[in-house]
Write an enzyme that holds these catalytic residues in place. Sequence first.
Site, PDB file in Angstrom:
ATOM      1  N   HIS A   1      -1.475   3.170  -1.594  1.00 21.48           N
ATOM      2  CA  HIS A   1      -0.348   2.234  -1.486  1.00 21.48           C
ATOM      3  C   HIS A   1      -0.076   1.629  -2.852  1.00 21.48           C
ATOM      4  O   HIS A   1      -0.831   1.832  -3.801  1.00 21.48           O
ATOM      5  CB  HIS A   1      -0.620   1.170  -0.418  1.00 21.48           C
ATOM      6  CG  HIS A   1      -1.727   0.216  -0.727  1.00 21.48           C
ATOM      7  ND1 HIS A   1      -3.046   0.583  -0.806  1.00 21.48           N
ATOM      8  CD2 HIS A   1      -1.704  -1.121  -1.000  1.00 21.48           C
ATOM      9  CE1 HIS A   1      -3.795  -0.474  -1.080  1.00 21.48           C
ATOM     10  NE2 HIS A   1      -3.004  -1.515  -1.215  1.00 21.48           N
TER      11      HIS A   1
ATOM     12  N   HIS B   1       0.000  -1.379  -4.338  1.00 19.77           N
ATOM     13  CA  HIS B   1      -0.552  -2.582  -4.980  1.00 19.77           C
ATOM     14  C   HIS B   1      -1.203  -2.260  -6.327  1.00 19.77           C
ATOM     15  O   HIS B   1      -1.843  -1.237  -6.488  1.00 19.77           O
ATOM     16  CB  HIS B   1      -1.553  -3.279  -4.045  1.00 19.77           C
ATOM     17  CG  HIS B   1      -0.869  -4.004  -2.918  1.00 19.77           C
ATOM     18  ND1 HIS B   1      -1.513  -4.327  -1.738  1.00 19.77           N
ATOM     19  CD2 HIS B   1       0.399  -4.454  -2.791  1.00 19.77           C
ATOM     20  CE1 HIS B   1      -0.662  -4.962  -0.939  1.00 19.77           C
ATOM     21  NE2 HIS B   1       0.499  -5.038  -1.549  1.00 19.77           N
TER      22      HIS B   1
ATOM     23  N   ASP C   1      -3.778  -3.248  -7.869  1.00 17.72           N
ATOM     24  CA  ASP C   1      -5.228  -3.014  -7.993  1.00 17.72           C
ATOM     25  C   ASP C   1      -5.614  -1.601  -7.525  1.00 17.72           C
ATOM     26  O   ASP C   1      -6.790  -1.235  -7.542  1.00 17.72           O
ATOM     27  CB  ASP C   1      -6.037  -4.092  -7.251  1.00 17.72           C
ATOM     28  CG  ASP C   1      -5.747  -4.147  -5.758  1.00 17.72           C
ATOM     29  OD1 ASP C   1      -4.562  -4.171  -5.378  1.00 17.72           O
ATOM     30  OD2 ASP C   1      -6.711  -4.168  -4.967  1.00 17.72           O
ATOM     31  N   HIS C   2      -4.610  -0.822  -7.130  1.00 14.01           N
ATOM     32  CA  HIS C   2      -4.854   0.563  -6.722  1.00 14.01           C
ATOM     33  C   HIS C   2      -4.107   1.557  -7.619  1.00 14.01           C
ATOM     34  O   HIS C   2      -4.305   2.764  -7.501  1.00 14.01           O
ATOM     35  CB  HIS C   2      -4.425   0.776  -5.265  1.00 14.01           C
ATOM     36  CG  HIS C   2      -5.167  -0.120  -4.314  1.00 14.01           C
ATOM     37  ND1 HIS C   2      -6.123   0.346  -3.438  1.00 14.01           N
ATOM     38  CD2 HIS C   2      -5.122  -1.469  -4.152  1.00 14.01           C
ATOM     39  CE1 HIS C   2      -6.618  -0.675  -2.764  1.00 14.01           C
ATOM     40  NE2 HIS C   2      -6.033  -1.783  -3.167  1.00 14.01           N
TER      41      HIS C   2
ATOM     42  N   HIS D   1      -0.625  -2.992   6.154  1.00 12.93           N
ATOM     43  CA  HIS D   1      -0.931  -3.738   4.923  1.00 12.93           C
ATOM     44  C   HIS D   1       0.275  -3.658   3.978  1.00 12.93           C
ATOM     45  O   HIS D   1       0.743  -4.671   3.452  1.00 12.93           O
ATOM     46  CB  HIS D   1      -2.181  -3.130   4.295  1.00 12.93           C
ATOM     47  CG  HIS D   1      -2.580  -3.719   2.984  1.00 12.93           C
ATOM     48  ND1 HIS D   1      -3.064  -4.994   2.843  1.00 12.93           N
ATOM     49  CD2 HIS D   1      -2.578  -3.190   1.730  1.00 12.93           C
ATOM     50  CE1 HIS D   1      -3.339  -5.227   1.559  1.00 12.93           C
ATOM     51  NE2 HIS D   1      -3.051  -4.148   0.867  1.00 12.93           N
TER      52      HIS D   1
ATOM     53  N   ASP E   1      -6.457  -0.007   1.797  1.00 12.48           N
ATOM     54  CA  ASP E   1      -6.615  -1.378   2.298  1.00 12.48           C
ATOM     55  C   ASP E   1      -6.189  -1.503   3.755  1.00 12.48           C
ATOM     56  O   ASP E   1      -5.741  -2.572   4.183  1.00 12.48           O
ATOM     57  CB  ASP E   1      -5.789  -2.356   1.447  1.00 12.48           C
ATOM     58  CG  ASP E   1      -6.391  -2.590   0.066  1.00 12.48           C
ATOM     59  OD1 ASP E   1      -7.470  -2.041  -0.213  1.00 12.48           O
ATOM     60  OD2 ASP E   1      -5.763  -3.319  -0.725  1.00 12.48           O
TER      61      ASP E   1
ATOM     62  N   HIS F   1     -12.243  -1.735  -0.975  1.00 16.85           N
ATOM     63  CA  HIS F   1     -12.811  -3.012  -1.430  1.00 16.85           C
ATOM     64  C   HIS F   1     -14.179  -3.269  -0.813  1.00 16.85           C
ATOM     65  O   HIS F   1     -14.451  -2.867   0.325  1.00 16.85           O
ATOM     66  CB  HIS F   1     -11.904  -4.191  -1.044  1.00 16.85           C
ATOM     67  CG  HIS F   1     -10.634  -4.272  -1.823  1.00 16.85           C
ATOM     68  ND1 HIS F   1     -10.532  -4.918  -3.029  1.00 16.85           N
ATOM     69  CD2 HIS F   1      -9.401  -3.784  -1.557  1.00 16.85           C
ATOM     70  CE1 HIS F   1      -9.284  -4.833  -3.478  1.00 16.85           C
ATOM     71  NE2 HIS F   1      -8.577  -4.146  -2.598  1.00 16.85           N
TER      72      HIS F   1
HETATM   73 FE    FE Z   1      -6.420  -3.759  -2.694  1.00 19.39          FE
HETATM   74 ZN    ZN Z   2      -3.623  -3.654  -1.193  1.00 22.56          ZN
END
Ligand code: FE
Ligand code: ZN
Length: 222
Positions: free
Chosen positions: A53, A55, A57-58, A113, A130, A168
């Site tokens: 996805h 985001h 942080d990915h 998410h 996530d 995570h």
């Molecule tokens: Fe994340």
């Molecule tokens: Zn995420």
Amino acid sequence: SIIPIKALDDNYIWLINETENNFAYVVDPGEANAVISTVTQLGLNLAGILITHHHWDHTQGISELQDFAGNNLPVYGPAHEQINGVNRPFSGNEHFKLEFLNDIVDVIAIPGHTSGHIGYHIQGALFCGDTLFSVGCGRLFEGTAKQMLYSLTELTKLADTTKVYCAHEYTLANIKFALAVEPNNQALIDYQQWVIQQLELGLPSLPSTIGLEKDINPFLRC
Ligand code: FE
Ligand code: ZN
């Protein structure tokens, strides 16, 4: 083999490779440096990136990893999300083969998410970003609770032995909530002890399995 690369505060970037060759794939690289140093140390060539996805942080490591490995690097990702660098878009219910892996990859749409979130199922291993966490699930940023419940239900249709590689290390905090919901769940109480031990040793609590999550994850038990 599948190994975790720790990144940012509590992210795991999963590295996938086979013993027959020196090529590796990474899932959700939120940063490039940790990936570059790991593949260099292990003498592997980066062959592709899988994204679940949009985001940051990915995805933040994508462009640097493309520079590192060459601009033709395949980047698999959600078709319905805007992500720079994705050149192999998927929306779910597709099956494809990664060039340097023997196994077929099944793409599963798991919105909730984010609205275009996808997961990858590769020969008994689930990379679910996530969406499903051990003992928890992702926050509803874009999707609805109904969508998340649908997505989690789809994941429970996978074999109980399926290993769950989420993005995570949230397990211990999730257990606190789950114990508030189900204080007498003995499997959960036992799991908490094991997770505390793992983390004290500096080891991940992951992968989990679909079968275990069915016993301990309140979001699969509603
Ligand atoms: Fe994340
Ligand atoms: Zn995420």
